[in-house]
Write an enzyme that holds these catalytic residues in place. Structure first.
Site, short mmCIF file in Angstrom:
data_model
loop_
_atom_site.label_atom_id
_atom_site.label_comp_id
_atom_site.label_asym_id
_atom_site.label_seq_id
_atom_site.Cartn_x
_atom_site.Cartn_y
_atom_site.Cartn_z
N SER A 1 28.91 52.00 -41.99
CA SER A 1 29.62 50.80 -41.52
C SER A 1 29.29 50.40 -40.09
O SER A 1 29.55 49.26 -39.69
CB SER A 1 31.13 51.02 -41.63
OG SER A 1 31.44 51.36 -42.97
N THR A 2 28.75 51.30 -39.30
CA THR A 2 28.41 50.89 -37.94
C THR A 2 27.35 49.79 -37.96
O THR A 2 27.23 49.02 -37.02
CB THR A 2 27.88 52.07 -37.10
OG1 THR A 2 26.73 52.63 -37.74
CG2 THR A 2 28.94 53.16 -36.96
#
Lengths: 490, 457
Positions: A221-222
Site C-alpha cells: 500500500s505504500t
C-alpha cells in the site's frame, strides 16, 4: 686469438644489454600491469599493511586502521561492529572489499590520483603512504534508533530502514537486519576469516546483503502514494476531496478476478474522498484509479520517483521496478500494481525517496551517502553537491499528498507515528508475497520540524510477530517514529 | 744502457680502497635488512659484518702477497656481490621464518661456504704459482670433469633434489660436482685446444664451404663434451648442459679463430633445443611457462611470483627488508635476482648486472693481455662461461628466456657455487698476475753489454 676474444667481449656486452633492457621492461614498462594482476599477494599485502584512512560518521570512526604488531602492521577495526556494516562493507585479506571500503578504496588506501602529491611527499620523507578519510552523511542517532527499533521486534527479525534528508538526498540512516560483524572478515587470523565467510555466505538470511538498498520486495500500500500522485498529476482527480469509487471489491469486466480490500471492508462507502481512501488504505479505490490512469502514466510517475534507476552511488543497490520491461498489464494486474502488488517491487531506499520527494515539494533529490572526502592532512578533496534527480510532481500535488499523509497519521492507519507538535505524514503498507509466508510490513513517512526534515522508509520482512498482528502501522510505524524523533531531536 | 721496460703498476692500494667500499656496501646492506625487517640494526650485523671484514682483508693480503700484479678490480667486485648476496640470504631467512619459524636459516652456512671459497681461492693462488703448469694436467682435468659429473649418478651418494640428480651428499654435506666439473672442463678444453688449434684450424676437408677438421683432432674433445652433456641430460640439468655447450663452442672459436664454429654451434643448439622441447615434458613445461606464464598460474607460480616481485620493486625498490621476496619459492637461490630486483629495484638490479658485466669484461681483458695461448683460452673460457651463466639465470628469472636452473654467481645460496666461483676468480687473478708481472730481469743482458765494450773509435 685476440680477434675472437674481442668479438666475445662484444657479444657478452650484448647479452648484458639484453638483460638490462629486459629488466627495464619488466620493472618499468610492465610493472603496472603486473601489479594489477589477480592474485598478486604483494600488492594485497601492501594495501593491507598501509595506514588506511577512516570511514567517519559525525566525526567518529566506524572503520579505522589501528597499529598492530604483526606482519601487516595495521588491523582494520569496526568499532560499531554490525551497525554500519551495510555501509562500510568489509576489508578482508582473502575476500577483498565491499561497500564504502570498496567504492572509496582509492582514497582510503591513499592511491587516489588526488593524493599524488601526498604520496610524493611521503616517498621523499620516507613515510608510509597514508590513506584519506571518508565522512558519511549518516546521523548516528537515527542509525542507532533504526537498528534498535528492528532489534526490539525480536532476534529473528529481518528488515531494513532507510532515512534521507528530503532537501538534499543525504542518507541519514541505512540499517539492514540481520547484519554481520565486519571485524570477523578483517581479522588477520585467516582460518577464522574463512570460517566466518563460510557462515555468512551460507546463511539463508543473507546477512551481508544490504536490504535497505539491494533487496526489492512488493511495497504494498505504500505504493498508493505514487498512484495518488499520478492521479492528481494527470487530472484523474483534481483534489483530495474529490470522490473516488470505493466499496468492497473492484471488479474487472471479463475477468474472473475481483480485487478485495485488506480486511474485507468497504472503505466507508461506495464513493469516498481520495483523502479518506488514503487514510484507510482502500485497495478498491486505488485499484480503480490505476485503471483510470493507465499503465503508461503510472509507470512514468513511478520512474519520476526513481523506479528503474540505480538509486545511489558508492553502494551496491538494486533498481526498483514498477513492472517487468515490455510487459502489457491486463486490467487485474494493473489494478494490483496500483496498490503495490503483482510485479511491483521496491527497496526501502526507493520508498524513502518517494516520501522525500513529496516532503520536498515534489523534487526528488539523488540519495548520497558520502559527505566529504578528505586527504590525510584533512584537506577536503570532494564534497558532493546535492543533485536533483527529477521533479516528480508539482508542488501543488506534493502539498495535497502531504495533507493526505498527515491525516493518515492523525486519523488513519498510521497513528503510531504521531509526534506531538511535529508535522508527520505517513503511509502504511502490508504487502502480500506468497500465501505460505507472512506479509511484509511497510511504513513510509516524513517529518518536518522547523529546520529539520527527514523521510523514512521501514520494511519488516519477517519477525517473531504473529501473522494476524502484522500490519505496517503497528510493526514498522514505531521504528519510523523513533528514527524521525532522533533526527528532529524530539 | 737498459731500454726502458714498461712495468705495470701493482695498484694494490686502489684494490684496497675498492675493497673497503665493497665491504661497506655489504655491511650497510645488513644493517638496512635489520632496520627494514625488525626496525633495528640486528645483532648479527656485527657478526656477519665482522666476518665480511676479516674475509675481505684476508683475500686482499693474500693477493698482495702472492699475486701482487693481479687485476685490482675483480676482487672488490666479487666481495661486493658476495656481501650483497649474504645480506639478501639473511633477509630471506628472516622473512621465511616470519611465515614459519621452523624454516632453515641459510645465511650462516653461506658465510661458512664463503670462507671455504676464499680458502680455495687462496689455495689456488698459493699452489698454482704459474697457471701454465695446469696445462700439463690437461687430460687429468678432462677425466676429473667426467668423474665429477658421474658422481651424482652413483647410488648411495647421489641424490635427486627438485627433479635434478646433480647432488652428492657425503657426511651430511651436499655438493654439486657439476660446478667443479665446469672449471675442470674449461682447463681441459684450453689445454687440448692449445695443442690442437693449428690442426683444427688448418688440416681437414672442406665440406659445403665449411672447413671440417680431421676426426682425430676433434674427436677427443668432442667425445668429452658429448659425454658431459649426455650425463647432464640424464640428470635433467638443462642449465649446465647449455653452459657446457656454450663453453665448448666459444673456446673452439677462440682457438681456431673460425666464426664457422659459432654458426655450427648455433645450428646444433637450435636442433638440440627443438629435440628437448619435443622429447622431454619438463622442457616443454619450461617453454610454456616462458611464453605465457599466466596461462597456468598454479604450475608457473614461481615464475609469476618472481615477476610480481620485480614489478613490486619498480624503479627504486621496496628497500631491503621491506618487500616480500620470501613469497617467491627459492627466492634465496634460483630467484635471488628477483629478490634483489624487488628490494633494490630496477636501479639496484641494473647495478648488480653492471657489476657482473664488469667482472666478465675484466676477465676477457685478462684473456686479451695474456701472453700465452693456454692462459688466453682459459681466461676467455672462464669469463665467457661466467657471462653465459649470469645471462641464463637472470634472463630466466626475468622471463627474457625460458627458465633453466643455474645459480647466480656469488649471490645465490649454495656452497658448491660459491666455492667454485671463488676458485674461478683465483684462476683469473693468477693468470692476470702472470700477465702483468714484468718480465724477469735477464741477467745475461748486462754481461752481454760487458762483452760489447769494444769501442770503435
Amino acid at each position: 686469438m685476440n680477434r675472437p676474444i674481442r668479438n666475445i667481449a662484444v657479444a657478452c656486452l650484448a647479452l648484458f644489454m639484453l638483460l638490462l633492457l629486459n629488466a627495464n621492461y619488466v620493472q618499468f614498462v610492465q610493472a603496472d600491469e603486473l601489479n594489477s594482476k589477480n592474485g598478486n599477494k604483494r600488492v594485497i599485502n601492501e594495501q593491507f599493511s598501509r595506514d588506511r584512512g577512516s570511514i567517519l560518521v559525525d566525526g567518529k570512526a566506524v572503520a579505522e586502521s589501528v597499529k598492530v604488531k604483526d606482519e601487516y602492521k595495521y588491523q582494520r577495526l569496526y568499532p560499531e561492529k554490525d551497525l554500519y556494516a551495510p555501509l562500510t562493507g568489509y576489508f578482508s585479506y582473502i575476500y577483498g572489499r565491499s561497500g564504502i571500503e570498496s567504492s572509496e578504496n582509492d582514497v582510503l588506501s591513499g592511491s587516489d590520483d588526488r593524493l599524488f602529491v601526498n604520496r610524493v611527499v611521503d616517498l621523499i620523507s620516507n613515510k608510509q603512504p597514508k590513506g584519506g578519510s571518508v565522512e558519511l552523511t549518516i546521523d548516528p542517532l537515527a542509525q542507532k534508533a533504526a537498528a534498535e527499533g528492528l532489534e526490539r521486534l525480536g532476534d529473528d527479525t529481518k528488515g531494513a530502514v532507510a532515512a534521507i534528508d528530503p532537501r538534499t538526498g543525504a542518507v541519514l540512516a541505512m540499517v539492514s537486519q540481520p547484519s554481520y560483524n565486519p571485524n570477523r572478515l578483517a581479522s588477520h587470523d585467516f582460518d577464522e576469516v574463512q570460517k566466518a565467510w563460510k557462515e555468512l555466505t551460507t546463511d539463508p538470511d543473507k546477512p551481508m546483503d544490504n536490504r535497505a538498498a539491494q533487496q526489492i520486495l512488493p511495497p504494498g500500500s505504500t505504493f498508493k502514494l505514487i498512484t495518488a500522485a499520478a492521479a492528481l498529476e494527470n487530472g484523474v482527480v483534481t483534489d483530495i476531496d474529490d470522490k473516488v469509487k470505493a466499496g468492497t471489491t473492484l471488479k474487472f469486466p471479463g475477468y474472473g478476478y475481483t480485487l478485495p480490500n485488506e480486511n474485507g471492508g468497504n472503505c466507508g462507502g461506495n464513493t469516498i474522498t481520495l483523502e479518506r481512501a488514503m487514510n484507510v488504505s482502500c485497495n478498491v479505490a486505488f485499484g480503480g484509479l490505476a485503471l483510470k490512469i493507465g499503465q503508461d502514466k503510472l509507470a512514468e510517475q513511478a520512474a519520476k520517483f526513481g523506479f528503474g534507476t540505480d538509486p545511489i552511488d558508492k553502494l551496491p543497490a538494486s533498481a526498483s521496478r514498477f513492472t517487468a520491461p515490455d510487459t502489457k498489464l491486463e486490467p487485474p494486474q494493473l489494478g494490483q500494481s496500483g496498490i503495490g502488488q503483482y510485479d511491483v517491487a521496491a527497496t526501502p531506499l526507493q520508498m524513502a525517496m518517494v516520501a522525500a520527494g513529496i516532503a520536498n515539494d515534489g523534487d526528488v533529490m539523488k540519495p548520497y551517502v558520502v559527505d566529504t572526502v578528505r586527504a590525510p592532512n584533512l584537506r577536503v578533496l570532494d564534497k558532493p553537491e546535492p543533485k536533483l534527480l527529477s521533479e516528480a510532481v508539482s508542488s501543488t500535488t506534493a502539498r495535497k499528498l502531504r495533507d493526505m499523509m498527515v491525516s493518515t497519521v492523525t486519523s488513519g492507519t498510521a497513528t503510531s507515528a504521531q509526534i506531538p507538535g511535529v508535522e508527520v505524514g505517513a503511509k502504511t503498507g502490508t504487502a502480500q508475497s506468497t500465501k505460505d509466508r507472512p506479509p511484509y510490513a511497510w511504513f513510509v513517512s516524513y517529518a518536518k520540524d522547523g529546520d529539520n526534515e527527514v523521510a523514512v522508509a521501514v520494511l519488516v520482512e519477517s519477525s517473531d510477530t504473529a501473522r494476524s498482528e502484522i500490519a505496517g502501522g503497528r510493526l514498522a510505524g514505531p521504528i519510523a517514529k523513533s528514527v524521525m524523533e532522533a533526527v528532529i531531536g524530539k | 744502457m737498459t731500454s726502458p721496460v714498461w712495468v705495470p703498476r701493482k695498484r694494490r692500494g686502489a684494490e684496497f680502497f675498492l675493497t673497503v667500499l665493497a665491504v661497506l656496501i655489504g655491511i650497510a646492506a645488513y644493517a638496512s635488512v635489520g632496520l627494514g625487517v625488525e626496525g633495528r640494526i640486528p645483532a648479527d650485523t656485527y657478526k656477519l659484518g665482522g666476518a665480511l671484514i676479516v674475509l675481505a682483508v684476508a683475500t686482499h693480503l693474500i693477493v698482495r702477497r702472492v699475486a701482487p700484479y693481479a687485476d685490482p678490480v675483480l676482487l672488490p667486485l666479487v666481495i661486493c656481490l658476495n656481501g650483497l648476496g649474504l645480506a639478501m640470504i639473511y633477509r630471506l631467512d628472516l622473512g621465511r621464518q616470519q611465515i614459519d619459524p621452523d624454516r632453515a636459516a641459510f645465511a650462516n652456512s653461506q658465510l661458512v661456504w664463503t670462507a671455504v671459497g676464499i680458502v680455495a681461492f687462496a689455495a689456488i693462488l698459493i699452489i698454482v704459482r704459474d697457471h701454465r703448469r695446469l696445462q700439463t694436467l690437461t687430460y687429468t682435468f678432462g677425466a676429473a670433469a667426467i668423474a665429477l659429473l658421474i658422481l651424482p649418478l652413483l647410488p648411495g651418494i647421489g641424490q635427486t633434489i627438485n627433479g635434478a640428480r646433480i647432488w652428492v651428499v657425503v657426511l651430511g654435506f651436499s655438493f654439486q660436482p657439476g660446478e667443479a666439473a665446469k672449471v675442470c672442463l674449461a682447463i681441459f678444453f684450453a689445454g687440448y685446444l692449445v695443442v690442437k688449434r693449428d690442426a683444427l684450424a688448418l688440416a681437414g676437408r672442406r665440406v659445403m664451404g665449411i672447413d671440417l677438421p680431421r676426426g682425430r683432432d676433434l674427436g677427443p674433445i668432442l667425445a668429452c663434451w658429448l659425454v658431459s652433456v649426455g650425463i647432464l641430460v640424464l640428470q635433467r640439468d638443462l642449465g649446465s648442459s647449455l653452459l657446457f655447450f656454450g663453453l665448448f663452442v666459444v673456446m673452439l672459436y677462440v682457438a681456431t679463430e673460425r666464426a664457422g664454429w659459432i654458426v655450427v654451434g648455433g645450428v646444433l643448439f637450435a636442433a638440440g633445443a627443438y629435440f628437448g622441447y619435443a622429447a622431454f615434458g619438463h622442457v616443454r613445461v619450461r617453454f610454456e611457462a616462458w611464453l605465457d606464464p599466466f596461462a597456468d598460474p598454479d604450475r608457473n607460480g614461481q615464475v609469476i611470483n618472481g615477476l610480481f616481485g620485480l614489478a613490486h620493486g619498480g624503479i627504486l625498490g621496496q628497500g631491503l627488508g621491506q618487500g616480500s621476496p620470501q613469497l617467491t619459492p627459492y627466492s634465496f637461490s634460483d630467484f635471488i635476482a628477483a629478490s634483489m630486483g624487488e628490494e633494490l629495484g630496477l636501479t639496484g638490479l641494473m647495478a648488480i648486472l653492471v657489476i657482473y658485466a664488469l667482472i666478465v669484461e675484466r676477465g676477457l681483458r685478462i684473456a686479451l693481455t695474456c701472453r700465452d695461448a693456454f692462459g688466453k683460452l682459459l681466461a676467455a673460457g672462464l669469463a665467457f662461461s661466467f657471462a653465459l651463466q649470469v645471462f641464463v639465470v637472470v634472463g630466466g628469472v626475468t622471463r627474457l628466456i625460458p627458465l633453466t636452473g643455474l645459480t647466480t654467481p656469488f649471490m645465490a645460496q649454495g656452497g658448491s657455487s660459491v666455492v667454485m666461483n671463488w676458485a674461478i676468480i683465483g684462476l683469473l687473478l693468477r693468470i692476470s698476475d702472470q700477465t702483468r708481472r714484468p718480465a724477469p730481469e735477464v741477467s745475461t743482458f748486462a754481461s752481454d753489454e760487458e762483452t760489447q765494450v769494444v769501442k770503435i773509435s
